[in-house]
Design an enzyme around this catalytic site. Sequence first.
Site: not given
Length: 145
Positions: A69, A72
């Site tokens: 991600c 993230c």
Amino acid sequence: MVSSLHVVCPHCTAVNRIPEERLTAGPKCGKCGRLLFAGKPIDLSQANFQKHLQKNEIPFLVDFWAPWCGPCKMMGPAFAEAATQLEPRLRLGKVNTEVEQNLGAELNIRSIPTMVLFLNGVEKARQSGAMNSAGIIQWVQGHLR
């Protein structure tokens, strides 16, 4: 009367009782002797998550993330920076939802990154989307007033 709090050791998961005024004095675990607060998030798994959730008597902020991600990855350093400023009044942890899929499912994590703030074992607030460290700190403090 001195008020004390239960704090779970991030290394051995022993539950320690710490006088509240000593939280900022670098308390060490009574079992393993290591620092209870290192100013960084701890890695959480199915095995240790519930103990930290149920036994810590300080607020518990968890970042649900995955290595693939992009947002993230951008938020990871900000979350780590926030830990240096929020500990020891807060325990910060990270759950890799790629590895701990059941944990993400149990908590109904639908997008990542998602931060969940727990107080006394109960979810107090949830925020999806990447934030910078100042935003994380402000968000947490807003929910703990």
